[in-house]
Design a protein around this motif. Structure first.
Motif, PDB file in Angstrom:
ATOM      1  N   ALA A 575      41.752  15.656  -5.115  1.00  0.00           N
ATOM      2  CA  ALA A 575      41.722  14.273  -4.626  1.00  0.00           C
ATOM      3  C   ALA A 575      42.123  13.303  -5.723  1.00  0.00           C
ATOM      4  N   LEU A 576      41.688  13.585  -6.954  1.00  0.00           N
ATOM      5  CA  LEU A 576      42.051  12.713  -8.073  1.00  0.00           C
ATOM      6  C   LEU A 576      43.561  12.724  -8.304  1.00  0.00           C
ATOM      7  N   ILE A 577      44.179  13.908  -8.226  1.00  0.00           N
ATOM      8  CA  ILE A 577      45.634  14.004  -8.417  1.00  0.00           C
ATOM      9  C   ILE A 577      46.374  13.267  -7.298  1.00  0.00           C
ATOM     10  N   ILE A 578      45.911  13.465  -6.073  1.00  0.00           N
ATOM     11  CA  ILE A 578      46.580  12.836  -4.930  1.00  0.00           C
ATOM     12  C   ILE A 578      46.452  11.309  -4.998  1.00  0.00           C
ATOM     13  N   THR A 579      45.230  10.819  -5.236  1.00  0.00           N
ATOM     14  CA  THR A 579      45.019   9.357  -5.212  1.00  0.00           C
ATOM     15  C   THR A 579      45.622   8.662  -6.426  1.00  0.00           C
ATOM     16  N   SER A 580      45.829   9.401  -7.506  1.00  0.00           N
ATOM     17  CA  SER A 580      46.364   8.763  -8.717  1.00  0.00           C
ATOM     18  C   SER A 580      47.840   8.441  -8.608  1.00  0.00           C
ATOM     19  N   HIS A 581      48.511   8.945  -7.565  1.00  0.00           N
ATOM     20  CA  HIS A 581      49.959   8.677  -7.505  1.00  0.00           C
ATOM     21  C   HIS A 581      50.254   7.197  -7.248  1.00  0.00           C
ATOM     22  N   THR A 582      49.305   6.467  -6.670  1.00  0.00           N
ATOM     23  CA  THR A 582      49.542   5.024  -6.497  1.00  0.00           C
ATOM     24  C   THR A 582      49.437   4.298  -7.837  1.00  0.00           C
ATOM     25  N   LYS A 583      48.428   4.709  -8.651  1.00  0.00           N
ATOM     26  CA  LYS A 583      48.282   4.098  -9.972  1.00  0.00           C
ATOM     27  C   LYS A 583      49.454   4.482 -10.872  1.00  0.00           C
ATOM     28  N   ASP A 584      49.844   5.739 -10.837  1.00  0.00           N
ATOM     29  CA  ASP A 584      50.999   6.180 -11.639  1.00  0.00           C
ATOM     30  C   ASP A 584      52.270   5.461 -11.197  1.00  0.00           C
ATOM     31  N   GLY A 585      52.430   5.301  -9.888  1.00  0.00           N
ATOM     32  CA  GLY A 585      53.618   4.604  -9.392  1.00  0.00           C
ATOM     33  C   GLY A 585      53.651   3.150  -9.823  1.00  0.00           C
ATOM     34  N   TYR A 632      41.251   6.186  -2.265  1.00  0.00           N
ATOM     35  CA  TYR A 632      42.259   5.555  -3.117  1.00  0.00           C
ATOM     36  C   TYR A 632      41.672   4.284  -3.729  1.00  0.00           C
ATOM     37  N   ASP A 633      42.038   4.045  -4.963  1.00  0.00           N
ATOM     38  CA  ASP A 633      41.539   2.861  -5.664  1.00  0.00           C
ATOM     39  C   ASP A 633      42.579   1.739  -5.556  1.00  0.00           C
ATOM     40  N   GLY A 634      42.726   1.167  -4.382  1.00  0.00           N
ATOM     41  CA  GLY A 634      43.727   0.121  -4.187  1.00  0.00           C
ATOM     42  C   GLY A 634      43.274  -0.904  -3.169  1.00  0.00           C
ATOM     43  N   LEU A 635      43.953  -2.048  -3.170  1.00  0.00           N
ATOM     44  CA  LEU A 635      43.675  -3.079  -2.174  1.00  0.00           C
ATOM     45  C   LEU A 635      44.220  -2.649  -0.819  1.00  0.00           C
ATOM     46  N   ARG A 636      43.573  -3.129   0.217  1.00  0.00           N
ATOM     47  CA  ARG A 636      44.137  -2.939   1.541  1.00  0.00           C
ATOM     48  C   ARG A 636      45.387  -3.812   1.678  1.00  0.00           C
ATOM     49  N   PRO A 637      46.337  -3.403   2.511  1.00  0.00           N
ATOM     50  CA  PRO A 637      47.603  -4.166   2.620  1.00  0.00           C
ATOM     51  C   PRO A 637      47.365  -5.662   2.839  1.00  0.00           C
ATOM     52  N   GLN A 638      48.050  -6.449   2.029  1.00  0.00           N
ATOM     53  CA  GLN A 638      47.897  -7.899   2.088  1.00  0.00           C
ATOM     54  C   GLN A 638      49.038  -8.584   2.836  1.00  0.00           C
ATOM     55  N   SER A 639      50.045  -7.844   3.253  1.00  0.00           N
ATOM     56  CA  SER A 639      51.198  -8.438   3.935  1.00  0.00           C
ATOM     57  C   SER A 639      51.651  -7.523   5.059  1.00  0.00           C
ATOM     58  N   LYS A 640      52.457  -8.087   5.944  1.00  0.00           N
ATOM     59  CA  LYS A 640      53.026  -7.289   7.037  1.00  0.00           C
ATOM     60  C   LYS A 640      53.836  -6.117   6.494  1.00  0.00           C
ATOM     61  N   GLU A 641      54.645  -6.404   5.478  1.00  0.00           N
ATOM     62  CA  GLU A 641      55.554  -5.391   4.958  1.00  0.00           C
ATOM     63  C   GLU A 641      54.790  -4.183   4.404  1.00  0.00           C
ATOM     64  N   THR A 642      53.732  -4.447   3.627  1.00  0.00           N
ATOM     65  CA  THR A 642      52.944  -3.343   3.070  1.00  0.00           C
ATOM     66  C   THR A 642      52.249  -2.556   4.170  1.00  0.00           C
ATOM     67  N   ALA A 643      51.724  -3.258   5.186  1.00  0.00           N
ATOM     68  CA  ALA A 643      51.067  -2.578   6.298  1.00  0.00           C
ATOM     69  C   ALA A 643      52.049  -1.689   7.055  1.00  0.00           C
ATOM     70  N   LEU A 644      53.278  -2.143   7.207  1.00  0.00           N
ATOM     71  CA  LEU A 644      54.277  -1.333   7.899  1.00  0.00           C
ATOM     72  C   LEU A 644      54.579  -0.054   7.126  1.00  0.00           C
ATOM     73  N   VAL A 645      54.664  -0.155   5.795  1.00  0.00           N
ATOM     74  CA  VAL A 645      54.900   1.042   4.985  1.00  0.00           C
ATOM     75  C   VAL A 645      53.715   2.003   5.108  1.00  0.00           C
ATOM     76  N   LEU A 646      52.498   1.467   5.099  1.00  0.00           N
ATOM     77  CA  LEU A 646      51.301   2.308   5.256  1.00  0.00           C
ATOM     78  C   LEU A 646      51.357   3.071   6.579  1.00  0.00           C
ATOM     79  N   LEU A 647      51.633   2.367   7.673  1.00  0.00           N
ATOM     80  CA  LEU A 647      51.668   3.006   8.989  1.00  0.00           C
ATOM     81  C   LEU A 647      52.813   4.011   9.089  1.00  0.00           C
ATOM     82  N   ALA A 648      54.004   3.624   8.593  1.00  0.00           N
ATOM     83  CA  ALA A 648      55.157   4.523   8.666  1.00  0.00           C
ATOM     84  C   ALA A 648      54.917   5.766   7.820  1.00  0.00           C
ATOM     85  N   ASP A 649      54.287   5.615   6.652  1.00  0.00           N
ATOM     86  CA  ASP A 649      53.976   6.752   5.773  1.00  0.00           C
ATOM     87  C   ASP A 649      53.050   7.735   6.481  1.00  0.00           C
ATOM     88  N   SER A 650      52.004   7.203   7.110  1.00  0.00           N
ATOM     89  CA  SER A 650      51.045   8.075   7.802  1.00  0.00           C
ATOM     90  C   SER A 650      51.679   8.757   8.996  1.00  0.00           C
TER      91      SER A 650
END
Length: 705
Positions: A575-585, A632-650
């Protein structure tokens, strides 16, 4: 914990005050720059020349110009007006007096005639005495006072019907001639002629002899004043028409031709010529400068109000407000330079305003800040340009400059409203040049310009479009980096597969690269459906998983063999390896200086969601393990664009992991995933509505099917 408490207790008021003071300072700076630039023409070098005084130096014409001789023009207008004869109309007060007096006179006659008839009918011995009293009563009224007894008795003997007819005839003669502008008396000297005309009419009438005598006497004694007066309104109207028909005489000065020599008296004609060339000033420049300052202030306040309503972040991020001010100032400064060019002819000098590159500012604002605020900037910039081109009279040069600035600016906005490639900038310049050509031709027809002036105007129109494109392409990268704004052009450059991060992703994590492309296709289609930024969504999708470059083989899309490294490590480490890809990115994005919008998508595209698989796997080993370790240690999507990427990714990951063949099953899975993300609260901080979520689901299904 102590650090967080300190940050929480740190006062925010000084920071907010500093921000406010900085915004006020920027506002005042651009207010000063705009006012000085626009009104600078009021304070140019003027000659010390006064009307009626000797000229201190030789003054020559700076360029060819036709000058209207206003002095002679005014004299000719006055002469034409004075030639118009006054228009006369009946003096209603005098006419009313004559009509009323004549009626009273006949009333006296009728009353005494009735008494006389009654006296005659009685036939007693006092008849003569009664008749004498009647005559005395008549003589109390003019004109009976001067008529002989025989005439009076004849009048008294007349039947009442004959007296009524006589009254009507005499009234028609006197009032008719007095009222008629062709026969009435215009002055005291014409009263005698009026009387003569009335007498002639009386003699020609069919009145009895005694009634003619009465009428002649009445005319002599009562018609003593003029019966006509001047009709001021009609006379002035005719005089104005006569003045308007006078055409001003025009004389032509050639470039370098002498206007006045040293020591020569500056007469009205010479002074008007100097004024036409703008070589002398007849009033204080500070008065119109104050008016320009007020206009600038009003325009800037309007811009701020519209910006607050259209795009509030422009005021929050004061750098963007400074960007608008800087672009407008640069346009005005270039415009000032172009307007100072002397083409040697007044008509051509009026056309130099075509060169002012207002379209550069509006195109750049459209690309960096949006269409709506660019339209407001275009209109205000057009007003500023018009005033600057002719600050003293807002004459033809100012009108033309304002017209070209507004039209060219609006066309430029339309040209880049949907920017897909860098070549669109050149195309926008072509649009601006083309519309300017049409506008120049229209103005040439309206003003009846010469062929030479039209050709030069066309050249300037083409130069304006070319200049707008060149300035936009040349300054856009500097403005983007200087004001930290990401334009569609920058995003399109980042989407190039040869960019360093994407190339590394393609070579080292091809499965992730392919996944990112598919996510981009899904998210872009959905963005178009919900009015989000499709370019930002597509580019953000390409970069959203770049953190997987650190450990590509720990992600299933890059596992091309049957070995899964997660089978050999603990679920918490997985889980640490998977969730860290957002911080690494995010770290890689900052290192490569990707735009903030892309960084937000990288950091927020999972929000604080749970890695469900590894969490449930860990629960099998330790039921008391905390859930936070698997989020994941991140903010929830703050814009339409970020939310769309989240949904499309899933959605893309879920569809890829299952063998779904029918559109119905795909749609069911898509809507299930969207509902799960909504129930999890991952969409709470973006602007998506239920209607938007439905459109997003349909868009995903359309692409996946």
């Amino acid at each position: 914990m102590v650090k967080k408490i300190k940050n929480r207790l740190k006062p925010e008021i000084p920071y907010k005050n500093t921000q406010l003071l900085l915004k006020v300072a920027i506002f005042m700076l651009f207010f000063f720059l705009f006012t000085v630039t626009i009104s600078s023409g009021l304070f140019g070098t003027k000659l010390n020349v006064e009307l009626g005084e000797p000229s201190p130096e030789l003054i020559v014409a700076p360029y060819d110009r036709e000058i209207e001789d206003l002095t002679t023009y005014r004299e000719e207008q006055q002469a034409a007006a004075s030639m118009v004869e006054p228009v006369y109309a009946a003096d209603e007060s005098q006419i009313a007096f004559l009509a009323e007096d004549l009626a009273k006179t006949f009333l006296v006659l009728k009353n005494q005639q009735e008494l006389y008839q009654e006296t005659k009918n009685t036939g007693n011995q006092n008849t003569e005495l009664a008749v004498s009293e009647i005559l005395e009563k008549l003589r109390e009224t003019t004109p009976f006072t001067v008529l002989a007894d025989e005439i009076l008795l004849e009048l008294l003997h007349m039947p009442a019907e004959d007296i009524d007819k006589a009254e009507e005839t005499i009234n028609g003669i006197i009032i008719g001639l007095a009222r008629n502008p062709d026969s009435g008396a215009k002055s005291q000297s014409e009263v005698i002629d009026l009387k003569n005309r009335m007498r002639e009419q009386v003699e020609k009438s069919g009145l009895a002899k005694q009634m003619k005598t009465f009428a002649q006497t009445y005319i002599e004694l009562k018609v003593v004043r003029p019966t006509l007066i001047i009709d001021e309104a009609e006379t002035n109207k005719l005089r104005e028409q006569a003045s308007a028909q006078v055409k001003p005489s025009v004389y032509t000065y050639r470039a370098n031709e002498k206007i006045v020599g040293p020591g020569e008296i500056v007469d009205e004609k010479i002074f008007q010529t100097l004024l036409a060339y703008g070589l002398v000033e007849i009033k204080s420049p500070w008065i119109p400068a104050a008016g320009i300052a007020i206009t600038v202030l009003i325009a800037m306040v309007i811009l701020i109000v519209f910006a607050y309503q259209i795009s509030p972040d422009i005021l929050v991020k004061f750098k963007r407000f400074a960007l608008i001010g800087l672009l407008m100032f640069l346009v005005l400064a270039l415009g000032k330079a172009f307007l100072s060019v002397n083409l040697g002819n007044s008509d051509l000098n009026n056309l130099t305003g075509i060169l002012i590159p207002a379209a550069w500012a509006t195109i750049t604002v459209t690309i960096l800040l949006g269409v709506r605020i660019a339209v407001v900037v275009c209109l205000i910039l057009g007003i500023f340009v018009g005033i600057m081109a002719d600050p003293t009279s807002l004459g033809p040069s100012g009108t033309l400059a304002s017209l070209f600035a507004m039209v060219g600016g609006l066309v430029g906005i339309q040209g880049v409203a949907r920017l897909d490639r860098r070549s669109d900038l050149a195309r926008a310049g072509v649009y601006v040049a083309g519309v300017n050509l049409i506008l120049v031709s229209a103005i040439a027809l309206i003003l009846e310009l010469s062929l030479t002036s039209w050709l030069i105007g066309c050249i300037l129109a083409l130069a304006n479009g070319f200049l707008a494109s060149v300035l936009t392409m040349g300054t856009l990268p500097w403005l983007e980096s200087g004001f930290n704004i990401t334009s569609p052009i920058r995003l399109l450059e980042l989407s190039n597969p040869n960019s360093p991060l994407l190339k590394a992703l393609l070579l080292e994590a091809p499965g992730t690269y392919h996944h990112s492309v598919l996510v981009g296709n899904l998210a872009e289609t959905a963005a178009e459906a919900v009015n989000a930024d499709p370019v930002l969504v597509r580019v953000g999708s390409l970069y959203h998983d770049i953190g997987k470059l650190k450990r590509p083989y720990f992600f299933i899309e890059n596992q091309f063999s049957k070995d899964n490294p997660h089978d050999k490590i603990a679920p918490t480490l997985s889980a640490l390896i998977i969730t860290s890809h957002t911080k690494d990115g995010l770290e890689m994005a900052k290192e490569h200086k990707l735009p903030e919008e892309i960084q937000d998508i990288i950091a927020q595209h999972h929000g604080d969601s749970l890695t469900t698989y590894f969490y449930h796997k860990a629960l099998e080993e330790n039921p008391d393990i905390p859930e936070e370790a698997f989020r994941y240690d991140g903010l929830r999507p703050q814009s339409k664009e970020t939310a769309l990427v989240l949904l499309a990714d899933s959605v893309e990951a879920a569809v890829r992991s299952q063998k779904l063949s029918t559109p119905g099953r795909i749609e069911g899975l898509v809507r299930k995933i969207i509902k799960e993300k909504f129930d999890e609260g991952l969409l709470d901080h973006c602007d998506l509505t239920f209607k938007d979520l439905d459109k997003i689901g349909l868009a995903f299904v359309k692409v996946l099917s």
